[in-house]
Design a protein around this motif. Sequence first.
Motif, mmCIF file in Angstrom:
data_model
loop_
_atom_site.group_PDB
_atom_site.id
_atom_site.type_symbol
_atom_site.label_atom_id
_atom_site.label_comp_id
_atom_site.label_asym_id
_atom_site.label_seq_id
_atom_site.Cartn_x
_atom_site.Cartn_y
_atom_site.Cartn_z
ATOM 1 N N GLN A 58 40.659 54.737 35.250
ATOM 2 C CA GLN A 58 40.844 53.908 36.446
ATOM 3 C C GLN A 58 39.692 52.927 36.618
ATOM 4 O O GLN A 58 39.900 51.760 36.949
ATOM 5 N N LYS A 59 38.466 53.389 36.361
ATOM 6 C CA LYS A 59 37.317 52.493 36.442
ATOM 7 C C LYS A 59 37.404 51.410 35.366
ATOM 8 O O LYS A 59 36.992 50.268 35.588
ATOM 9 N N LEU A 60 37.951 51.787 34.217
ATOM 10 C CA LEU A 60 38.140 50.811 33.146
ATOM 11 C C LEU A 60 39.166 49.761 33.564
ATOM 12 O O LEU A 60 38.997 48.565 33.288
ATOM 13 N N GLN A 61 40.220 50.195 34.245
ATOM 14 C CA GLN A 61 41.212 49.251 34.747
ATOM 15 C C GLN A 61 40.593 48.300 35.772
ATOM 16 O O GLN A 61 40.910 47.111 35.808
ATOM 17 N N ASP A 62 39.710 48.845 36.597
ATOM 18 C CA ASP A 62 39.021 47.993 37.581
ATOM 19 C C ASP A 62 38.171 46.942 36.872
ATOM 20 O O ASP A 62 38.152 45.770 37.259
ATOM 21 N N LEU A 63 37.469 47.372 35.816
ATOM 22 C CA LEU A 63 36.663 46.430 35.035
ATOM 23 C C LEU A 63 37.535 45.375 34.369
ATOM 24 O O LEU A 63 37.159 44.204 34.280
ATOM 25 N N ASP A 64 38.704 45.808 33.915
ATOM 26 C CA ASP A 64 39.642 44.891 33.270
ATOM 27 C C ASP A 64 39.972 43.727 34.207
ATOM 28 O O ASP A 64 40.002 42.563 33.787
ATOM 29 N N GLY A 65 40.195 44.048 35.480
ATOM 30 C CA GLY A 65 40.482 43.005 36.453
ATOM 31 C C GLY A 65 39.295 42.102 36.707
ATOM 32 O O GLY A 65 39.442 40.885 36.879
ATOM 33 N N GLN A 66 38.090 42.687 36.726
ATOM 34 C CA GLN A 66 36.877 41.900 36.964
ATOM 35 C C GLN A 66 36.569 40.977 35.783
ATOM 36 O O GLN A 66 36.142 39.831 35.979
ATOM 37 N N VAL A 67 36.778 41.476 34.577
ATOM 38 C CA VAL A 67 36.485 40.682 33.386
ATOM 39 C C VAL A 67 37.461 39.516 33.259
ATOM 40 O O VAL A 67 37.076 38.405 32.877
ATOM 41 N N GLY A 68 38.729 39.760 33.598
ATOM 42 C CA GLY A 68 39.733 38.714 33.494
ATOM 43 C C GLY A 68 40.264 38.581 32.077
ATOM 44 O O GLY A 68 39.709 39.133 31.125
ATOM 45 N N ASP A 69 41.350 37.832 31.932
ATOM 46 C CA ASP A 69 42.011 37.762 30.630
ATOM 47 C C ASP A 69 41.453 36.696 29.705
ATOM 48 O O ASP A 69 41.973 36.494 28.606
ATOM 49 N N LYS A 70 40.402 36.001 30.118
ATOM 50 C CA LYS A 70 39.799 34.968 29.277
ATOM 51 C C LYS A 70 38.524 35.451 28.581
ATOM 52 O O LYS A 70 37.967 34.753 27.732
ATOM 53 N N ARG A 71 38.053 36.632 28.976
ATOM 54 C CA ARG A 71 36.814 37.158 28.395
ATOM 55 C C ARG A 71 37.095 38.464 27.663
ATOM 56 O O ARG A 71 38.085 39.133 27.911
ATOM 57 N N ASN A 72 36.180 38.825 26.778
ATOM 58 C CA ASN A 72 36.379 39.994 25.923
ATOM 59 C C ASN A 72 35.965 41.285 26.616
ATOM 60 O O ASN A 72 34.881 41.361 27.214
ATOM 61 N N LEU A 73 36.833 42.288 26.499
ATOM 62 C CA LEU A 73 36.549 43.637 26.978
ATOM 63 C C LEU A 73 36.744 44.590 25.814
ATOM 64 O O LEU A 73 37.796 44.595 25.177
#
Length: 267
Positions: A118-133
């Motif tokens: 869930q925390k990873l999903q939260d980070l996914d939203g913060q990083v956005g789809d234009k940056r690398n996760l």
Amino acid sequence: MATSRFPTSPEDQVRQAAIALKDASNDGKKRHSIRLLLPIIGATELDDWPGGARQMAVAAAPLINDVLTIVQDVDTDELKLQDTVIDESDGVRALFSQGTDPKEDVCAVLLPSADTSQKLQDLDGQVGDKRNLLVVNSQWKRKSDFGNSFGFFGGDKREEKINFVEKFEPTFHCSNVMVEGDIIRILRTYPGPWRVYLRSVDPEDETNIEWIEIGSKELTMSKTADWEKQVKEDGDNDGGKLFDYGIPGYREIEDMIKGREGYVPKS
């Protein structure tokens, strides 16, 4: 450009991982699974990793720092890095590296588990789809890690979490397995296939070790009928296997070993 050569050192592994990450990012892929062979630290006679995932994260951090240094094209002392602990109990850490342009920022999460999805999903939203996760040496293995399918210990979000973690394509993967007594390593560097290597030791000089490629296999990008069939052939009949992009299984590797020219069955 990806290489099919097996990495000969930790530094070589880092370089190959960085090249694969840059190539994938340039092709528009921004979600990555990275799996590295880690240098063993603090081993005991009974356990290579007595400190578990926390200890593995300590071993992984310098390697990922070096990967990010290459990706950001800076010297080691110039890398702008923020290190944040996102799960104290397991020592799950997130490393944020800053690029010269905000679009070049990278977030790498070390040793994430199903409990931190869930925390990873939260980070996914913060990083956005234009940056690398990046997820580095993730710890989840089966769907059951995310709870059962009856609404307990996972709730309605179980499938959502599973679908989320399965979308991280293996941009770079280097792992070690044993098959019929042989030491095998599996390598994937984007955009290439899975490659399987057999450890060969010179009988006259045991320090002379060579990794011989014995087979390869294209990635499977979706849960095809062939993938489902292979899963069952590998003995997983309960539907609990996470999507693995078709990484060669035990039986497939065994066939590669037996199919080598001059193969002699072990007595």
